[in-house]
Write an enzyme that holds these catalytic residues in place. Sequence first.
Site, PDB file in Angstrom:
ATOM      1  N   ASP A  46      -2.431  -1.715  10.452  1.00 35.38           N
ATOM      2  CA  ASP A  46      -2.633  -1.677   8.990  1.00 35.38           C
ATOM      3  C   ASP A  46      -3.284  -2.947   8.437  1.00 35.38           C
ATOM      4  OD1 ASP A  46      -1.544   0.808   8.783  1.00 35.38           O
ATOM      5  OD2 ASP A  46       0.406   0.155   8.027  1.00 35.38           O
TER       6      ASP A  46
ATOM      7  N   LYS B 124       0.855  -1.206   0.000  1.00 34.74           N
ATOM      8  CA  LYS B 124       0.000   0.000   0.000  1.00 34.74           C
ATOM      9  C   LYS B 124       0.880   1.240   0.000  1.00 34.74           C
ATOM     10  CE  LYS B 124       0.885   1.187   4.534  1.00 34.74           C
ATOM     11  NZ  LYS B 124       1.665   2.316   4.965  1.00 34.74           N
TER      12      LYS B 124
END
Length: 294
Positions: free
Chosen positions: A140, A9
């Site tokens: 995350d 990401k």
Amino acid sequence: MIKKASLAKINLFLYITGRRSDGFHDLFSLMAKIGLADDMTFVFHDRGIQVTCDHPDVPEDETNLAHRAAVLFFACCEKISKPIPGEGVCIHIKKQIPVGGGLGGGSSNAATVLQVLNDRYSRPFSLKQLIEMGRCLGADVPFFLFNGPALATGVGEKLAPVSNLHFCHVLLCDSGIHVPTSRVFKGHEFCLTSHKKYTIKSVSDALLQGQGGDIGQYLHNDLEGSAFRLYPEIRSTKKEMEDLLQRPVTMSGSGGSLFALYPDRKDAQQGYEMLCRRWPGKNRNVFLTALQNR
Ligand code: ATP
């Protein structure tokens, strides 16, 4: 054997909005997956959990996030009285995502393990339950279980979908520095001005109302100050990239990866070639990839 890509990401923007009593920070961040991925292989057997990885900085013991995710998954199966017959898996991780690069490699691996095991054992858990498990593994991890780009708040675990981001090519450079996330957060000098509060509110409103998909205007990372103080090479890499590419460059997460966005493929390819010529050796890794809608 099952093979699965475990995507990285980037944080298109990241604002620190508060400091919590538990030592963590509240943030406001736009996260999106990119095409850069680790290759994960799963072989099922009946002899417990083993993790191997081809990267020397990634542990292969029970501290590996992929290992921790598998342990948690099997423990949760027992809790709901759905023990798995002959539970055991060998997981191999072929690392492509720079380690400690602010690209969420470990968290992504953990989320991939939860997804693969859930599918393999006929989905004993809903997505909501998997996201709960993900929270126990790291802030995350829920994002990697979530489908599509998201606005993250809390410590990064509260997610709202952002559906209208314009497609972009992502030119990424790993500064080669393995950045310990906690050091960068600790070094952050907190300041939330009314101007910043206003910016956050207007960006949030625009994105959640389906406007503002052209994200180039919002790129920002509050952690750059701290990361640059600790690792001046990240600052100099950013400066060099900006000079070469003639466009804004932003750090992802707690660093040390840096990225620039390109709507146009040809321009992105030119930028990629420029960075490869500048850093032909192994001390900086350059990748040309793209934002993903999944
Ligand atoms: P963070 O999510 O903390 O911001 P990051 O994205 O910067 O991390 P990662 O590549 O996830 O960086 O690695 C962070 C640390 O986690 C490394 O020091 C590494 O040794 C450890 N780690 C444990 N499991 C893994 C894994 N499966 N892949 C990568 N790193 C792992």
